[in-house]
Design a protein around this motif. Structure first.
Motif, short mmCIF file in Angstrom:
data_model
loop_
_atom_site.label_atom_id
_atom_site.label_comp_id
_atom_site.label_asym_id
_atom_site.label_seq_id
_atom_site.Cartn_x
_atom_site.Cartn_y
_atom_site.Cartn_z
N LEU A 172 -8.78 -14.50 -9.26
CA LEU A 172 -9.71 -13.59 -9.92
C LEU A 172 -10.75 -13.05 -8.93
CD1 LEU A 172 -10.78 -12.30 -12.53
CD2 LEU A 172 -12.15 -14.35 -12.89
N VAL A 173 -11.28 -13.92 -8.05
CA VAL A 173 -12.26 -13.49 -7.06
C VAL A 173 -11.63 -12.48 -6.09
CG1 VAL A 173 -13.64 -14.26 -5.09
CG2 VAL A 173 -13.69 -15.56 -7.22
N ALA A 174 -10.40 -12.75 -5.64
CA ALA A 174 -9.72 -11.83 -4.73
C ALA A 174 -9.49 -10.48 -5.39
CB ALA A 174 -8.39 -12.43 -4.27
N TRP A 175 -9.11 -10.49 -6.67
CA TRP A 175 -8.89 -9.23 -7.39
C TRP A 175 -10.19 -8.44 -7.50
CZ3 TRP A 175 -10.80 -7.56 -12.18
CH2 TRP A 175 -10.25 -6.35 -12.64
N LEU A 176 -11.30 -9.14 -7.80
CA LEU A 176 -12.60 -8.46 -7.90
C LEU A 176 -13.01 -7.87 -6.55
CD1 LEU A 176 -14.59 -10.91 -10.21
CD2 LEU A 176 -13.93 -8.55 -10.73
N MET A 177 -12.79 -8.62 -5.46
CA MET A 177 -13.13 -8.11 -4.12
C MET A 177 -12.30 -6.87 -3.79
SD MET A 177 -13.53 -11.66 -1.95
CE MET A 177 -13.68 -10.83 -0.38
N ALA A 178 -11.02 -6.89 -4.14
CA ALA A 178 -10.14 -5.76 -3.84
C ALA A 178 -10.51 -4.52 -4.65
CB ALA A 178 -8.68 -6.15 -4.09
#
Length: 199
Positions: A31-37
């Motif tokens: 979820l964090v990686a998706w938000l960063m992307a």
């Protein structure tokens, strides 16, 4: 109701909390990686250098610059070029090159500071260089070859003294941008020394 009958009911919330913790550990980073992307927050920049990258590529051979050692195991060089002779602006860059060299700390022995002159230094300049910069290497520069090789680069690079970073293979990789302080070149050089396998 006996204690043995109540035990399964009291255990159920703990089991659900463990399951939720496992799901959070697995799905949280995704979820964090998706938000960063999607928001482009926290993503490192693709360009890490702060100084001007020298493109198209140049080498010290293009300048007919006779450096003693070029190749694997040779030092990195902070090169000051002065095709018209070494004026006060040139000496300021020589001083800056030495300061950057010293500031590399324990890596300082992997770096040399070099002055390439387009015309021989007079006696007064030679004395000053020997007194103020005893570890300074000196080389001769072919002014015409130097200017011709810079034809595809910014015009400002052909005017007056300039400060460059040269890799151990003799490739000129970075140029000091007058708009950026020496700290930017120092940061770039430290990064190059950290990742370099050739010098």
């Amino acid at each position: 109701m006996s204690t043995a009958e109540r035990t399964p009911d009291t255990q159920r919330p703990r089991g659900q909390l463990k399951l939720l913790a496992i799901v959070a550990v697995v799905l949280g980073p995704i979820l964090v990686a998706w938000l960063m992307a999607t928001t482009q927050i926290g993503i490192p920049q693709g360009q890490t250098n702060h100084s001007a990258l020298v493109e198209p590529q140049l080498t010290v051979e293009d300048w007919q610059l006779g450096l003693e050692q070029v190749g694997y195991g040779a030092p990195w060089r902070l090169l000051v070029t002065a095709p018209e002779g070494c004026t006060e602006a040139c000496l300021a860059l020589v001083h800056e090159a030495r300061q950057i060299n010293v500031a590399t700390g324990r890596e300082a022995d992997r770096v040399q500071h070099v002055l390439a002159l387009g015309q021989p230094a007079d006696e007064q300049l030679s004395r000053r260089l020997e007194q103020d910069y005893p570890k300074l290497q000196r080389a001769s520069l072919a002014p015409t070859a130097y200017r011709d090789s810079l034809a595809a680069h910014p015009e400002a690079w052909r005017q007056g003294p300039q400060l460059w970073v040269v890799d151990p293979l003799g490739r000129v990789v970075l140029h000091r941008d007058p708009a950026n302080p020496g700290k930017a070149l120092l940061d770039d050089l430290r990064h190059l020394l950290k990742v370099s396998k050739v010098g």
